[in-house]
Structure formats: structure tokens, C-alpha cells
Design a protein around this motif. Structure first.
Motif, PDB file in Angstrom:
ATOM      1  N   SER A  55      32.639  42.097  36.294  1.00 45.42           N
ATOM      2  CA  SER A  55      32.303  40.888  37.044  1.00 45.42           C
ATOM      3  C   SER A  55      33.422  40.519  38.015  1.00 45.42           C
ATOM      4  CB  SER A  55      32.049  39.724  36.075  1.00 45.42           C
ATOM      5  OG  SER A  55      31.825  38.525  36.767  1.00 45.42           O
ATOM      6  N   ILE A  56      34.664  40.715  37.584  1.00 46.32           N
ATOM      7  CA  ILE A  56      35.806  40.421  38.450  1.00 46.32           C
ATOM      8  C   ILE A  56      35.855  41.411  39.612  1.00 46.32           C
ATOM      9  CG2 ILE A  56      38.316  40.164  38.545  1.00 46.32           C
ATOM     10  CD1 ILE A  56      38.191  39.567  35.509  1.00 46.32           C
ATOM     11  N   TRP A  57      35.599  42.702  39.314  1.00 41.50           N
ATOM     12  CA  TRP A  57      35.561  43.706  40.389  1.00 41.50           C
ATOM     13  C   TRP A  57      34.511  43.346  41.431  1.00 41.50           C
ATOM     14  CZ3 TRP A  57      39.358  46.499  41.600  1.00 41.50           C
ATOM     15  CH2 TRP A  57      40.165  47.174  40.670  1.00 41.50           C
ATOM     16  N   ASP A  58      33.311  42.919  40.986  1.00 35.25           N
ATOM     17  CA  ASP A  58      32.256  42.529  41.927  1.00 35.25           C
ATOM     18  C   ASP A  58      32.689  41.324  42.770  1.00 35.25           C
ATOM     19  OD1 ASP A  58      30.533  44.524  41.150  1.00 35.25           O
ATOM     20  OD2 ASP A  58      29.385  43.262  39.756  1.00 35.25           O
ATOM     21  N   THR A  59      33.394  40.401  42.133  1.00 34.01           N
ATOM     22  CA  THR A  59      33.867  39.220  42.846  1.00 34.01           C
ATOM     23  C   THR A  59      34.870  39.599  43.927  1.00 34.01           C
ATOM     24  OG1 THR A  59      33.511  37.845  40.891  1.00 34.01           O
ATOM     25  CG2 THR A  59      35.021  36.987  42.530  1.00 34.01           C
ATOM     26  N   ILE A  60      35.679  40.614  43.626  1.00 29.70           N
ATOM     27  CA  ILE A  60      36.676  41.097  44.595  1.00 29.70           C
ATOM     28  C   ILE A  60      36.016  41.918  45.697  1.00 29.70           C
ATOM     29  CG2 ILE A  60      38.645  42.643  44.875  1.00 29.70           C
ATOM     30  CD1 ILE A  60      39.428  41.837  41.947  1.00 29.70           C
ATOM     31  N   LYS A  61      35.196  42.894  45.302  1.00 34.64           N
ATOM     32  CA  LYS A  61      34.652  43.859  46.261  1.00 34.64           C
ATOM     33  C   LYS A  61      33.462  43.334  47.056  1.00 34.64           C
ATOM     34  CE  LYS A  61      36.123  47.890  43.533  1.00 34.64           C
ATOM     35  NZ  LYS A  61      35.674  49.084  42.778  1.00 34.64           N
ATOM     36  N   VAL A  62      32.634  42.513  46.426  1.00 30.27           N
ATOM     37  CA  VAL A  62      31.418  42.021  47.089  1.00 30.27           C
ATOM     38  C   VAL A  62      31.629  40.634  47.692  1.00 30.27           C
ATOM     39  CG1 VAL A  62      28.964  41.482  46.818  1.00 30.27           C
ATOM     40  CG2 VAL A  62      29.973  43.390  45.532  1.00 30.27           C
ATOM     41  N   LEU A  63      32.230  39.730  46.919  1.00 32.24           N
ATOM     42  CA  LEU A  63      32.392  38.354  47.388  1.00 32.24           C
ATOM     43  C   LEU A  63      33.688  38.139  48.173  1.00 32.24           C
ATOM     44  CD1 LEU A  63      31.200  36.313  44.262  1.00 32.24           C
ATOM     45  CD2 LEU A  63      29.847  37.416  46.056  1.00 32.24           C
ATOM     46  N   HIS A  64      34.665  39.021  47.969  1.00 32.03           N
ATOM     47  CA  HIS A  64      35.974  38.871  48.624  1.00 32.03           C
ATOM     48  C   HIS A  64      36.548  37.475  48.373  1.00 32.03           C
ATOM     49  CE1 HIS A  64      35.227  42.703  50.569  1.00 32.03           C
ATOM     50  NE2 HIS A  64      34.059  42.252  50.986  1.00 32.03           N
ATOM     51  N   GLU A 100      38.902  34.437  47.326  1.00 36.39           N
ATOM     52  CA  GLU A 100      40.336  34.219  47.557  1.00 36.39           C
ATOM     53  C   GLU A 100      41.073  33.825  46.289  1.00 36.39           C
ATOM     54  OE1 GLU A 100      40.968  32.106  51.567  1.00 36.39           O
ATOM     55  OE2 GLU A 100      38.841  31.817  51.134  1.00 36.39           O
ATOM     56  N   ARG A 101      40.352  33.404  45.277  1.00 40.07           N
ATOM     57  CA  ARG A 101      40.905  33.150  43.948  1.00 40.07           C
ATOM     58  C   ARG A 101      39.825  33.477  42.935  1.00 40.07           C
ATOM     59  NH1 ARG A 101      42.903  27.602  45.772  1.00 40.07           N
ATOM     60  NH2 ARG A 101      41.129  26.783  44.587  1.00 40.07           N
ATOM     61  N   ILE A 102      40.242  33.812  41.723  1.00 38.79           N
ATOM     62  CA  ILE A 102      39.307  34.095  40.638  1.00 38.79           C
ATOM     63  C   ILE A 102      39.402  32.994  39.592  1.00 38.79           C
ATOM     64  CG2 ILE A 102      38.598  35.729  38.848  1.00 38.79           C
ATOM     65  CD1 ILE A 102      38.313  36.881  41.630  1.00 38.79           C
ATOM     66  N   GLY A 103      38.269  32.346  39.327  1.00 39.53           N
ATOM     67  CA  GLY A 103      38.216  31.337  38.281  1.00 39.53           C
ATOM     68  C   GLY A 103      38.179  31.997  36.911  1.00 39.53           C
ATOM     69  N   HIS A 104      39.167  31.735  36.094  1.00 39.98           N
ATOM     70  CA  HIS A 104      39.341  32.304  34.752  1.00 39.98           C
ATOM     71  C   HIS A 104      39.924  33.721  34.848  1.00 39.98           C
ATOM     72  CE1 HIS A 104      37.382  28.907  32.797  1.00 39.98           C
ATOM     73  NE2 HIS A 104      36.457  28.971  33.743  1.00 39.98           N
ATOM     74  N   GLY A 105      39.083  34.732  34.997  1.00 42.28           N
ATOM     75  CA  GLY A 105      39.576  36.096  35.185  1.00 42.28           C
ATOM     76  C   GLY A 105      40.218  36.716  33.966  1.00 42.28           C
ATOM     77  N   ILE A 106      39.963  36.162  32.781  1.00 44.51           N
ATOM     78  CA  ILE A 106      40.716  36.614  31.601  1.00 44.51           C
ATOM     79  C   ILE A 106      40.316  37.997  31.106  1.00 44.51           C
ATOM     80  CG2 ILE A 106      41.266  34.270  30.861  1.00 44.51           C
ATOM     81  CD1 ILE A 106      39.061  34.587  28.700  1.00 44.51           C
ATOM     82  N   THR A 107      39.090  38.456  31.420  1.00 42.42           N
ATOM     83  CA  THR A 107      38.701  39.789  30.941  1.00 42.42           C
ATOM     84  C   THR A 107      39.344  40.898  31.767  1.00 42.42           C
ATOM     85  OG1 THR A 107      36.652  39.774  32.249  1.00 42.42           O
ATOM     86  CG2 THR A 107      36.515  38.985  29.974  1.00 42.42           C
ATOM     87  N   SER A 108      40.135  40.532  32.752  1.00 42.33           N
ATOM     88  CA  SER A 108      40.910  41.550  33.477  1.00 42.33           C
ATOM     89  C   SER A 108      41.876  42.258  32.525  1.00 42.33           C
ATOM     90  CB  SER A 108      41.690  40.918  34.632  1.00 42.33           C
ATOM     91  OG  SER A 108      42.537  39.881  34.177  1.00 42.33           O
ATOM     92  N   ILE A 109      42.213  41.611  31.420  1.00 42.36           N
ATOM     93  CA  ILE A 109      43.123  42.210  30.444  1.00 42.36           C
ATOM     94  C   ILE A 109      42.539  43.482  29.843  1.00 42.36           C
ATOM     95  CG2 ILE A 109      42.290  40.979  28.392  1.00 42.36           C
ATOM     96  CD1 ILE A 109      45.986  41.573  29.353  1.00 42.36           C
ATOM     97  N   GLN A 110      41.220  43.679  29.977  1.00 40.65           N
ATOM     98  CA  GLN A 110      40.546  44.846  29.408  1.00 40.65           C
ATOM     99  C   GLN A 110      40.604  46.075  30.330  1.00 40.65           C
ATOM    100  OE1 GLN A 110      36.509  43.608  28.618  1.00 40.65           O
ATOM    101  NE2 GLN A 110      37.138  41.810  27.431  1.00 40.65           N
ATOM    102  N   ALA A 165      48.032  42.539  40.209  1.00 44.77           N
ATOM    103  CA  ALA A 165      49.484  42.417  40.342  1.00 44.77           C
ATOM    104  C   ALA A 165      49.933  42.776  41.755  1.00 44.77           C
ATOM    105  CB  ALA A 165      50.179  43.307  39.317  1.00 44.77           C
ATOM    106  N   GLU A 166      49.335  43.824  42.320  1.00 39.35           N
ATOM    107  CA  GLU A 166      49.729  44.261  43.664  1.00 39.35           C
ATOM    108  C   GLU A 166      49.235  43.297  44.735  1.00 39.35           C
ATOM    109  OE1 GLU A 166      49.280  48.101  46.696  1.00 39.35           O
ATOM    110  OE2 GLU A 166      48.353  48.162  44.699  1.00 39.35           O
ATOM    111  N   SER A 167      48.001  42.842  44.610  1.00 43.41           N
ATOM    112  CA  SER A 167      47.395  41.978  45.635  1.00 43.41           C
ATOM    113  C   SER A 167      47.847  40.533  45.516  1.00 43.41           C
ATOM    114  CB  SER A 167      45.870  42.031  45.534  1.00 43.41           C
ATOM    115  OG  SER A 167      45.430  41.450  44.309  1.00 43.41           O
ATOM    116  N   GLN A 168      48.317  40.152  44.326  1.00 48.77           N
ATOM    117  CA  GLN A 168      48.682  38.762  44.034  1.00 48.77           C
ATOM    118  C   GLN A 168      47.511  37.803  44.288  1.00 48.77           C
ATOM    119  OE1 GLN A 168      52.071  37.406  42.695  1.00 48.77           O
ATOM    120  NE2 GLN A 168      51.303  39.369  41.883  1.00 48.77           N
ATOM    121  N   LEU A 169      46.311  38.274  43.951  1.00 46.44           N
ATOM    122  CA  LEU A 169      45.123  37.426  43.990  1.00 46.44           C
ATOM    123  C   LEU A 169      45.201  36.448  42.815  1.00 46.44           C
ATOM    124  CD1 LEU A 169      42.266  36.960  45.283  1.00 46.44           C
ATOM    125  CD2 LEU A 169      41.388  38.564  43.574  1.00 46.44           C
TER     126      LEU A 169
END
Length: 343
Positions: free
Chosen positions: A207-216, A218-228, A237-241
Motif C-alpha cells: 500500500s505504501i509502494w502504491d502511494t509512492i509510485k501511483v499517488l506521489h 509528499e508524506r505518508i500517514g502512518h506508514g508503519i508496515t514499511s518495517i516489513q 531513508a534515501e528519499s527522506q519522505l
């Protein structure tokens, strides 16, 4: 440092909050007034308990919709902004970017232009009374589908308002995959609006990848499953999103985190992900921004220097100009130096 000392200190330090839903700062007193106005009777203790009884994200969203349904007229939003001002002032939040979700109110027949006119008036009052700046992000809402989201966006475009700076995508993440809302976000970006989205709260890192790649976003609300997803962590870390992390909210809805000590905010911070701390829905989750920072300090082992960095992150993740960010951070640093408890 004990909680009372920590809270007293942090109350004196100016902060920002960038993931906050305005209806969710309504005090219980205001909710009871709206209930009485809506139904012509007092809210019973049983009704109160039922309203705040939920154990997952969908249960919370249903409760949120119940509160929205208590509104009888546009004038009822005065309760929201009066309580918002008090909440921000109590936590010394000097700048806030908050979400407003119009869908339920539009379905009730409320006039959009009348709503935002009142919003601007009340936001000006908050500025005058507390010297606090509030900006809004219109939550186009994934709960009711892309067509409805587009209608909400078109209202934003048709009725320009300096107090509303962009759009957000909230609501039931499982029912409304981020990638379905690409057309709305494409238009928002093209028209120069800011755009953020909830993702990785109730669904995995895809879901986070889709938010980045499709929605572009500027911030991610929550984003906690990125830990997976180690690749996603590396990208963040590189993009500092920025991630808008809401610890108590994630624990309360129990989707991926069952207790504070298990929250991935510490691990993500250590991996150089851009973390901000927020409340999401303080009344619904019985928390405040200062309490969220206390949980970082007392249960997640953030040092005071790291707490200071998190507060600075909160300003740097806003949609303020660079000069405005620096000004707020300078004020924060000065207060930190002046009021920091002596060892």
C-alpha cells in the motif's frame, strides 16, 4: 525523568502536528451537546461507552462516522474549532496541518462554501486568540470510492481557500486501495496542491509502494508496515519522505501493533527514516501530542536529544516555506535550552 517533569518541560516547547483529524478533537462535552441537539435528549452512559468501543480500524472509522452524523448544521463546526484551539494551545502546538473530511457532511446536504467560510473564520480566531496557525488538508476519502473523491477534489478547486492547502487520502485502507485514486492525485499535483495519503496503517507495505509510485504523496500517514520491507525502508531513508507516525492510534486499532513497546517507530528511526510524531485522533484514542512524546521517551527509549530531533522533524515535514520552518525551529531550540530540566 518522571512523566510530570517531562510533561511540564515539553509543554513549554513549541511543536507542530501534521496528522490530526479535526472532528477527533471534539471534547466529550461538545459531543454530548451535539448529541442532545441532534436527538433531543441527553447522551446516556451506555451510548457513550458504545461510541468509544472498538478494537480495529474499521470499528474506529464507524465511530468517527457516528460522530460526524451528530452534526445538524454547518454552525456545529464551531464546537470543532473551539476544541481544536484548546487542544493545540494545551500542547503548545504552534503550527498544525489537519485533515477535514467533507463526504459525510456533503451527503447530509451541508453547503461546501458555507463550511469553508466558517472554517476560515474560526481558524482566524484561533490565530488571534492563541497565535497558532492552522492549515487544512481536504481528506477526499477512500471510503466512498474514487468518483466521490474526485467530486471532493473538484469542490476544493472550485472554491479556493488559503486555509486549505491540499488533499489527503484517509478512510478504510483495505476497502479503498491507494492505487485506485491515482486520477485524483494526478489532478491535485498538476493544479499545484499538496497531497498526502494514509498508507501502511491497516495494509502491508504494498500500500505504501502504491502511494509512492501511483499517488506521489509528499508524506505518508502512518506508514508503519514499511518495517516489513527492507527495500522500502532503504527507499524511505534515501528519499527522506516523511512518515506521520501515530503510536497510540496504531496500538488502539491493533492491526499490526499490540502494545507501545512493539511499535516500529524506534526501528524505523534507527534506520534513518524521516519520522514525525502525531496523535491522529486524540479524543478517540485518549491521548495528546505530549503523551505521544512521553511514550517515545519512556517506553521506546528515545533520548531527549532524539525527542528534540523528532520535534524538529515535525516542523521540517510541514508545507511551510524553508524560512518559516527555520523560524519555528529556532523558537523551539530557544525554549528547549531555556526550560530543559537541570540534571
Amino acid at each position: 525523568m518522571k512523566e510530570i517533569e517531562f510533561s511540564s518541560f515539553l509543554t513549554k516547547v513549541p511543536k507542530s502536528e501534521i496528522h490530526l483529524h479535526i472532528e477527533a478533537v471534539l471534547s466529550l462535552s461538545s459531543i454530548k451537546k451535539l448529541y442532545e441537539k441532534r436527538y433531543g435528549k441527553n447522551m446516556s452512559k451506555e451510548d457513550e461507552v458504545a461510541l468509544f468501543s472498538y478494537n480495529n480500524l474499521n470499528g474506529f472509522i464507524n465511530a468517527f462516522l457516528v460522530v460526524q452524523d451528530l452534526f445538524s448544521s454547518v454552525a456545529d463546526f464551531k464546537y470543532v474549532f473551539d476544541d481544536l484551539g484548546k487542544y493545540l494551545a494545551k500542547n503548545n502546538i504552534v503550527y498544525c496541518e489537519a485533515f477535514f473530511a467533507p463526504s459525510a457532511f456533503l451527503k447530509k446536504g451541508f453547503d461546501y462554501s458555507e463550511m469553508i467560510s466558517l472554517f476560515s473564520k474560526k481558524i482566524a480566531q484561533i490565530k488571534e486568540k492563541y497565535n497558532i496557525t492552522v492549515k487544512l488538508l481536504l481528506d477526499v476519502s477512500r471510503t466512498f470510492g474514487c468518483e466521490n473523491a474526485m467530486k471532493n477534489y473538484e469542490l476544493l478547486k472550485q472554491h479556493p481557500c488559503n486555509d486549505i492547502i491540499g488533499i489527503g487520502l484517509g478512510g478504510a485502507e483495505q476497502k479503498g486501495p491507494a492505487k485506485e485514486f491515482g486520477p485524483v492525485f494526478t489532478k491535485a499535483h498538476k493544479d499545484g496542491f499538496h497531497a498526502v495519503a494514509h498508507a501502511g496503517e491497516d495494509v502491508g507495505p504494498e500500500s505504501i509502494w502504491d502511494t509512492i509510485k501511483v499517488l506521489h504523496a509528499e508524506r505518508i500517514g502512518h506508514g508503519i508496515t514499511s518495517i516489513q520491507d527492507e527495500k522500502l525502508i532503504a527507499y524511505l531513508a534515501e528519499s527522506q519522505l516523511p512518515l506521520e507516525v501515530c503510536i497510540t492510534s496504531n496500538v488502539f486499532t491493533k492491526r499490526f501493533v499490540k502494545k507501545v513497546s512493539e511499535h516500529p517507530i524506534r526501528a524505523l528511526y534507527d534506520k534513518n527514516v524521516f519520522i514525525t510524531v502525531n496523535t491522529d485522533d486524540p479524543v478517540f484514542f485518549k491521548t495528546t501530542l505530549i503523551e505521544e512524546y512521553w511514550k517515545c521517551y519512556s517506553e521506546l527509549h528515545f533520548t531527549l536529544d532524539e525527542i528534540k530531533q523528532l520535534i524538529a522533524n515535525g516542523f521540517n515535514a510541514t508545507f511551510l516555506s524553508d524560512s518559516q520552518k527555520k523560524s519555528y525551529i529556532k523558537q523551539m531550540n530557544a525554549a528547549w535550552k531555556e526550560f530543559m530540566p537541570k540534571e
